[in-house]
Scaffold this active site. Sequence first.
Site, mmCIF file in Angstrom:
data_model
loop_
_atom_site.group_PDB
_atom_site.id
_atom_site.type_symbol
_atom_site.label_atom_id
_atom_site.label_comp_id
_atom_site.label_asym_id
_atom_site.label_seq_id
_atom_site.Cartn_x
_atom_site.Cartn_y
_atom_site.Cartn_z
ATOM 1 N N LYS A 38 56.107 53.091 42.578
ATOM 2 C CA LYS A 38 55.736 53.556 43.914
ATOM 3 C C LYS A 38 54.467 52.885 44.414
ATOM 4 O O LYS A 38 53.699 52.302 43.657
ATOM 5 C CB LYS A 38 55.636 55.086 43.924
ATOM 6 C CG LYS A 38 57.016 55.726 43.759
ATOM 7 C CD LYS A 38 57.077 57.175 44.157
ATOM 8 C CE LYS A 38 58.533 57.661 44.145
ATOM 9 N NZ LYS A 38 58.655 59.086 44.484
ATOM 10 N N ARG A 52 61.716 59.771 36.007
ATOM 11 C CA ARG A 52 62.731 58.998 36.734
ATOM 12 C C ARG A 52 62.175 57.592 36.936
ATOM 13 O O ARG A 52 61.162 57.418 37.616
ATOM 14 C CB ARG A 52 63.022 59.682 38.073
ATOM 15 C CG ARG A 52 64.116 59.044 38.904
ATOM 16 C CD ARG A 52 64.380 59.892 40.153
ATOM 17 N NE ARG A 52 65.421 59.329 40.989
ATOM 18 C CZ ARG A 52 65.212 58.431 41.952
ATOM 19 N NH1 ARG A 52 63.970 58.019 42.211
ATOM 20 N NH2 ARG A 52 66.215 57.949 42.659
#
Length: 306
Positions: free
Chosen positions: A243, A282
């Site tokens: 991210k 994840r």
Amino acid sequence: MDSLAAAPGTGPATSPLPILRKPRPAARFEDLPTDRTLVMGILNVTPDSFSDGGRHATADTAIAAGLRMFYAGADIIDVGGESTRPGAEDVTPEEEQQRVIPVIQALVKAGALVSIDTTHASTAAAAVEAGAAIVNDISGLSIEPEMAEFVAAAKVPYILTHRRGDARTMNSLADYKDVAGEVVAELAGVRDKLYAAGVAAEQIIVDPGLGFAKNDAQNWELLQNLDQLDSLGHRVLVGASRKRFLGTLLTVAGKSAAPEERDGATAAITAISAYRGAWAVRVHDVGPSLDAVKVAARMAAPRARS
């Protein structure tokens, strides 16, 4: 033998007949490891996801990528047919299902445990019918509240993610006085809607929604206060992989690190999250995170007496 040879005296064999592998027994959520944090591999069957959009945009390439994750040790393969990056365009449930259903069917047939990453109840239903065992809804019921009724009826695990707004508006809604406290309170509010629809407490998995209506500093603050999510009483999933806040941290010469250059930092967060007791992480790159959770599990194990 890889093919059937011609019988003696009948001439050369024609085109070889491939061996067809028998489907493996369907993986079950109940059989997932419980002695360590789980690793969920991200499989984006999309043309526009922020990290790997377009790489797995066809069923064949997506299935191959999913099998690589499965054979690398991923406990769960999270299949999504709609990008959730900020600014992403909406996809109809029909198009989403055309992308993901063949992939889910193939991975389940191979023995993988699959989750469906969707905000649409009809896609969740089609995916579960195809063999998916978990519903991962990053909208927190904000797009289709009827998702709660489906999850209650299907009795499947449901990942409840914290998010404000949608892909186009979330960045403007990152206004918090106490990000961890507010995330927990807002998750609890949606959790109550799930309860009202008949979803059982043991079905719910909570995700703090890193990057969804949070700026860089807020993402770090959430990670530093993961233990506050424990007050909800549910399993916790952490999704930090590649991210933007990791790219910012790894900036060199004024240039943010590219998504593929963030896997080392992702594995570090995996190790920390696992050591703090996260149920699952994840990630895009399964191998390093699987190593990280094994190290964390060993570090957390009771010390042997000499």
